[in-house]
Design an enzyme around this catalytic site. Structure first.
Site, PDB file in Angstrom:
ATOM      1  N   SER A 364      33.806  71.117  75.076  1.00 46.17           N
ATOM      2  CA  SER A 364      34.093  71.078  76.701  1.00 46.17           C
ATOM      3  C   SER A 364      33.573  70.540  76.840  1.00 46.17           C
ATOM      4  O   SER A 364      32.675  70.493  78.222  1.00 46.17           O
ATOM      5  CB  SER A 364      33.890  73.202  76.689  1.00 46.17           C
ATOM      6  OG  SER A 364      34.478  73.356  77.745  1.00 46.17           O
ATOM      7  N   ARG A 365      34.693  69.773  78.070  1.00 48.59           N
ATOM      8  CA  ARG A 365      34.372  69.032  79.323  1.00 48.59           C
ATOM      9  C   ARG A 365      33.899  68.729  80.537  1.00 48.59           C
ATOM     10  O   ARG A 365      33.302  69.004  81.567  1.00 48.59           O
ATOM     11  CB  ARG A 365      34.990  67.354  79.154  1.00 48.59           C
ATOM     12  CG  ARG A 365      34.953  66.446  77.712  1.00 48.59           C
ATOM     13  CD  ARG A 365      35.331  65.458  78.251  1.00 48.59           C
ATOM     14  NE  ARG A 365      35.985  65.193  75.971  1.00 48.59           N
ATOM     15  CZ  ARG A 365      36.940  65.413  75.745  1.00 48.59           C
ATOM     16  NH1 ARG A 365      38.041  66.055  76.826  1.00 48.59           N
ATOM     17  NH2 ARG A 365      36.802  64.755  74.374  1.00 48.59           N
ATOM     18  N   VAL A 366      34.514  70.832  80.954  1.00 50.25           N
ATOM     19  CA  VAL A 366      34.608  70.948  81.623  1.00 50.25           C
ATOM     20  C   VAL A 366      34.211  72.206  82.714  1.00 50.25           C
ATOM     21  O   VAL A 366      32.861  72.640  83.129  1.00 50.25           O
ATOM     22  CB  VAL A 366      36.102  71.024  82.492  1.00 50.25           C
ATOM     23  CG1 VAL A 366      36.065  69.388  83.398  1.00 50.25           C
ATOM     24  CG2 VAL A 366      36.494  71.715  82.122  1.00 50.25           C
TER      25      VAL A 366
END
Ligand code: ATP
Ligand code: MG
Length: 508
Positions: A364-366
């Protein structure tokens, strides 16, 4: 000669006539109608994406503008549109009726009710296609959207306004994960939209019943384009669902969650339409603009600026893979558009690890910046623990004399895998997840046999709720593990473990 129409004179004449024609009510004629696609002549100024009208209140959507022809997809009762029928411009783009009355309802992508609850009360219309909010209209993702699943909320946390892909082979728990995420919103104020594309009616009926049973249906809108519906309906469904979420996000300033289940079938419906329209097929027979199909949909997810009311749209698109192949065309496209992916694996699922999340490649990048501090505190080493476990697990099958460090890692890994298993329909509050993960990651339960972990956890959470409610509440409110609460937490876990192990010893 065909080139003649493109000559300078011709274009100039067209420009001169433009004003008069654009304002007139154009009508034309159907020259061919088959498989839900109509070729039309005589609508020189019709626009791409515009609705056209056929006799008997039948509507079509303009897909292709060709030199002397317009190609439309017929929305309903397409067999009634015959060669020679008239066709008129409407000057309108495709819209869906929206309003609070949609909550708790199942509708088709055109807006017709599909449940037995009568007409849908709506108050306005929203266009199916809309440009996504620009940079200044957004703000960073900051608030978590908890799914209730330990492995997701700890390792691949989702924030409000994020786009997180759920990807995996068939029957790996993709829908269950998404629907449980909806169920977990029943007291959070988040409005959910579940878009079913190309699914069996029976599956959707069961899902609606599940949502109702858990009290989550009243905050949910279901847009259903079943497998038996025309390809154009399946194509429109995600845009309709997105428009409904936009209504709640822009107009009602609400946080929303949209599930697109699934975009593989959506792409297939689009391919079907494109092939019927004789568009040139490209890779895997998809038309060249298939990337744009999904990017323009997922770009509409956002956390809006405070000026625009601060609402949000979190999108969880689902993609079905074949044989774990995430490098196929549609999966790679959607992976590149989203802010991360939750990868579900059939091998894990079949060996009883459910949810079958592959911790190594799920990201999950954010969402991390939206995660609560206490969750970050307890999940810090989790990914490494699991990765080391998977690596050494394979290795240990061939070796008998392992060093003590490896044995300890294997033991802890096995225990964490057990602890992260979670039955469907059993979402956990974030504070309970923290308590459970704390016990595991801090090695407090290494003497609990792996097969008793599920029982132990259930007991531990109940023990906190009954006997240490104040501590649990204060943790949930503060959202952070300070030194003092950490001490108490540790003490309570140890106290309960003693009780549990004594109890299980006396039972045997
Ligand atoms: P499809 O490819 O058919 O859409 P899917 O990937 O969406 O499948 P689901 O329908 O969600 O998978 O789940 C498949 C089966 O596994 C269902 O019977 C579901 O009840 C079960 N299942 C999924 N997740 C869990 C879980 N965490 N615990 C127990 N059972 C589960
Ligand atoms: Mg499914």
């Amino acid at each position: 000669m065909a080139m003649k129409d493109f000559s300078f004179e011709s274009i100039q004449q067209k420009i001169e006539r433009f004003d008069i024609e654009a304002s007139s009510d154009e009508s034309g004629q159907v020259i061919e109608s088959a498989d839900g696609i109509a070729r039309v002549r005589g609508l020189p100024n019709v626009e791409n994406g515009e609705m056209v009208q056929f006799p008997n209140d039948i509507y079509g959507l303009v897909f292709n503008l060709e030199k002397d022809e317009v190609i439309c997809a017929i929305l309903e009762r397409h067999t009634a549109v015959r060669e020679g029928s008239w066709v008129k411009r409407t000057g309108r783009v495709m819209e869906i009726r929206v309003g609070e009355g949609l909550l708790g309802r199942v509708i088709d992508p055109i807006g017709n009710p599909m449940d037995e609850k009568g007409p849908v009360a709506t108050d306005t219309a929203y266009p199916l296609e809309r440009t996504s909010p620009g940079v200044v209209d957004r703000q960073p993702v900051r608030v978590p959207l908890a799914t209730g699943y330990k492995i997701v909320d700890s390792l691949v946390p989702i924030g409000r306004g994020q786009r997180e892909l759920i990807i995996g082979d068939r029957q790996t728990g993709k829908t269950t994960l998404a629907v449980d995420a909806i169920i977990n919103q029943k007291d959070t104020g988040v409005i959910s939209v579940y878009v079913a594309v190309g699914q069996k009616q029976a599956t959707v009926v069961k899902l609606v019943a599940d949502l109702a049973r858990h009290g989550a249906l009243e905050n949910t809108v279901i847009v259903n384009a079943p497998a038996s519906s025309p390809a154009i309906t399946q194509y429109l469904a995600p845009y309709a669902g997105c428009a409904i979420a936009e209504y709640f996000m822009y107009e009602k300033r609400r946080d929303t969650l949209v599930i697109y289940d699934d975009l593989s079938k959506h792409a297939a419906a689009y391919r079907h339409i494109s092939l019927l329209m004789r568009r040139p097929p490209g890779r895997e027979a998809f038309p060249g603009d298939v990337f744009y199909l999904h990017s323009r949909l997922l770009e509409r997810a956002a956390k809006l600026s405070d000026t625009l009311g601060g609402g949000s749209m979190t999108a969880l698109p689902i993609i079905e893979t074949q044989g774990n192949d995430i490098s196929a065309y549609i999966p790679t496209n959607v992976i590149s558009i989203t802010d991360g992916q939750i990868f579900l694996e059939a091998d894990l699922f079949n060996s009883g690890v459910r949810p079958a999340v592959n911790a190594g490649i799920s990201v999950s990048r954010v969402g991390g910046s939206a995660q609560q501090k206490m969750m970050r505190q307890v999940s810090g080493t989790l990914r490494i623990d699991l990765a080391q476990f998977r690596e050494k697990e394979a290795f240990s099958m061939f070796s008998s004399d392992l060093d003590p460090e490896t044995i300890a890692q294997l033991k802890k890994g096995k225990l964490m895998v057990e602890l992260l298993k979670q039955d469907k329909g059993g979402p956990m509050a974030t504070v309970d997840q923290v308590i459970s993960l704390y016990a595991g990651t801090r090695n407090l339960i290494s003497d609990v046999p792996p097969e008793l972990i599920a029982d132990f956890e259930r007991g531990l959470i109940a023990h906190f709720a009954e006997k240490h409610a104040a501590l649990r509440t204060s943790l949930a409110e503060k959202g952070i593990l300070d030194k003092e609460s950490e001490e108490t937490l540790r003490g309570v876990i140890q106290e309960y473990k003693k009780e549990f192990l004594d109890g299980s010893a006396s039972r045997n």
